[in-house]
Scaffold this motif. Structure first.
Motif, PDB file in Angstrom:
ATOM      1  N   ASP B  49     -77.234-119.210 -71.997  1.00  0.00           N
ATOM      2  CA  ASP B  49     -77.814-118.884 -70.704  1.00  0.00           C
ATOM      3  C   ASP B  49     -79.106-119.576 -70.697  1.00  0.00           C
ATOM      4  OD1 ASP B  49     -79.351-117.618 -68.537  1.00  0.00           O
ATOM      5  OD2 ASP B  49     -79.396-115.527 -69.258  1.00  0.00           O
ATOM      6  N   ALA B  50     -79.778-120.009 -69.772  1.00  0.00           N
ATOM      7  CA  ALA B  50     -81.004-120.321 -69.688  1.00  0.00           C
ATOM      8  C   ALA B  50     -81.698-120.138 -68.065  1.00  0.00           C
ATOM      9  CB  ALA B  50     -80.680-121.808 -69.491  1.00  0.00           C
ATOM     10  N   TYR B  51     -83.489-120.422 -67.788  1.00  0.00           N
ATOM     11  CA  TYR B  51     -83.827-120.385 -66.780  1.00  0.00           C
ATOM     12  C   TYR B  51     -84.282-121.738 -66.037  1.00  0.00           C
ATOM     13  CZ  TYR B  51     -88.069-119.080 -64.382  1.00  0.00           C
ATOM     14  OH  TYR B  51     -88.642-119.160 -62.734  1.00  0.00           O
ATOM     15  N   PRO B 119     -87.115-122.339 -72.281  1.00  0.00           N
ATOM     16  CA  PRO B 119     -86.175-121.005 -71.917  1.00  0.00           C
ATOM     17  C   PRO B 119     -85.127-121.001 -71.800  1.00  0.00           C
ATOM     18  CG  PRO B 119     -87.191-121.591 -69.724  1.00  0.00           C
ATOM     19  CD  PRO B 119     -87.521-122.587 -71.043  1.00  0.00           C
ATOM     20  N   VAL B 120     -83.621-120.955 -73.454  1.00  0.00           N
ATOM     21  CA  VAL B 120     -82.497-121.320 -73.140  1.00  0.00           C
ATOM     22  C   VAL B 120     -82.271-120.079 -74.058  1.00  0.00           C
ATOM     23  CG1 VAL B 120     -80.763-122.643 -73.818  1.00  0.00           C
ATOM     24  CG2 VAL B 120     -82.516-123.979 -73.109  1.00  0.00           C
ATOM     25  N   TRP B 121     -80.949-119.469 -74.391  1.00  0.00           N
ATOM     26  CA  TRP B 121     -80.640-118.398 -74.877  1.00  0.00           C
ATOM     27  C   TRP B 121     -79.041-118.790 -75.414  1.00  0.00           C
ATOM     28  CZ3 TRP B 121     -83.890-118.433 -70.375  1.00  0.00           C
ATOM     29  CH2 TRP B 121     -84.807-117.132 -71.349  1.00  0.00           C
TER      30      TRP B 121
END
Lengths: 81, 151
Positions: B49-51, B119-121
């Motif tokens: 996931d990422a922003y 901001p990456v998961w």
């Protein structure tokens, strides 16, 4: 006016949404918006100790102002790479 | 400067060509690759996931800082999102400089800072479950009370 709240990864799964619109209140800060979200979704409190915040795509501290129409992102510990 | 967060497959050649310079005698290329296990547990695949807009902004700021700090010719950062299978490339970092030592140092610094701030998961998916990973290098964990870091 509203504040857009963005949620990601574990926090998005927990709340069941990736984006929410909350009513703006004069004097809003990162902490005040987060606390209103927590009132609706109590489990957000479990994430608070490791959460970071970004206002309009810049990391921001808890006392930073959140203007009307701004986007507040709640950022759990990142794990890219 | 090539900076991209994308669900498309990452091409190491594009990252290399983006930083190639006549005056740069060295290019360092790092690939982050999906591994088939973590902490002894078999991993089936990862989901990132990422922003994306903020991740690109963060990566660009870090890449620009690396150029200044290490005297680079250029830097490129590409991160993939979505479902990645074992062996696929999740992160590409390429840096160029006059000489090799600056590229090795800059590459190491840039990968660490990306893992710390961007901001990456990643979510690990196993045969019998899944879990979002909290990066031990992340700024969030760095700031957390010691008791929460499990150390």
């Amino acid at each position: 006016m509203t504040v857009t709240v963005l949620l990601f990864a574990s926090l998005a799964d927990c709340v069941g949404a990736r984006e929410l619109a909350l009513p703006y209140e004069p004097g809003d800060t990162v902490a005040s918006v987060r606390d209103r979200l927590t009132a609706d979704h109590p489990r957000v409190a479990e994430f608070a100790p490791t959460l970071l915040y970004a206002v309009d795509e810049e990391y921001a501290e808890e006392d930073a102002p959140v203007p009307a129409g701004a986007t507040l992102a709640l950022i759990p510990p990142v794990s890219g790479g | 400067m090539l900076i991209r967060v994308t669900p498309e497959r990452l091409d190491p050649g594009a990252a290399i060509e983006a930083v190639r310079r006549d005056e740069a005698g060295a290019i360092d290329l790092f690939l982050g690759v999906v591994r088939n296990e973590n902490k002894g547990r078999a991993v089936d695949h990862l989901v990132y996931d990422a922003y994306p807009s903020m991740a690109e902004k963060t990566m660009r700021a870090l890449a620009e800082e690396a150029v200044g700090r290490f005297g680079l010719g250029d830097a490129a950062v590409l991160h993939r999102t979505g479902r990645l299978e074992i062996g696929e490339t999740s992160l590409l970092v390429a840096v160029s400089a006059g000489h090799r030592e600056a590229t090795f140092e800059a590459g190491r610094w840039l990968v660490h800072e990306i893992k710390r701030r961007a901001p990456v998961w990643k979510k690990e998916v196993w045969a019998d479950g899944e879990e979002w990973i909290e990066g031990p290098e992340s700024l969030g964990m760095e700031r957390a009370p010691a008791a929460m870091r499990g150390s």
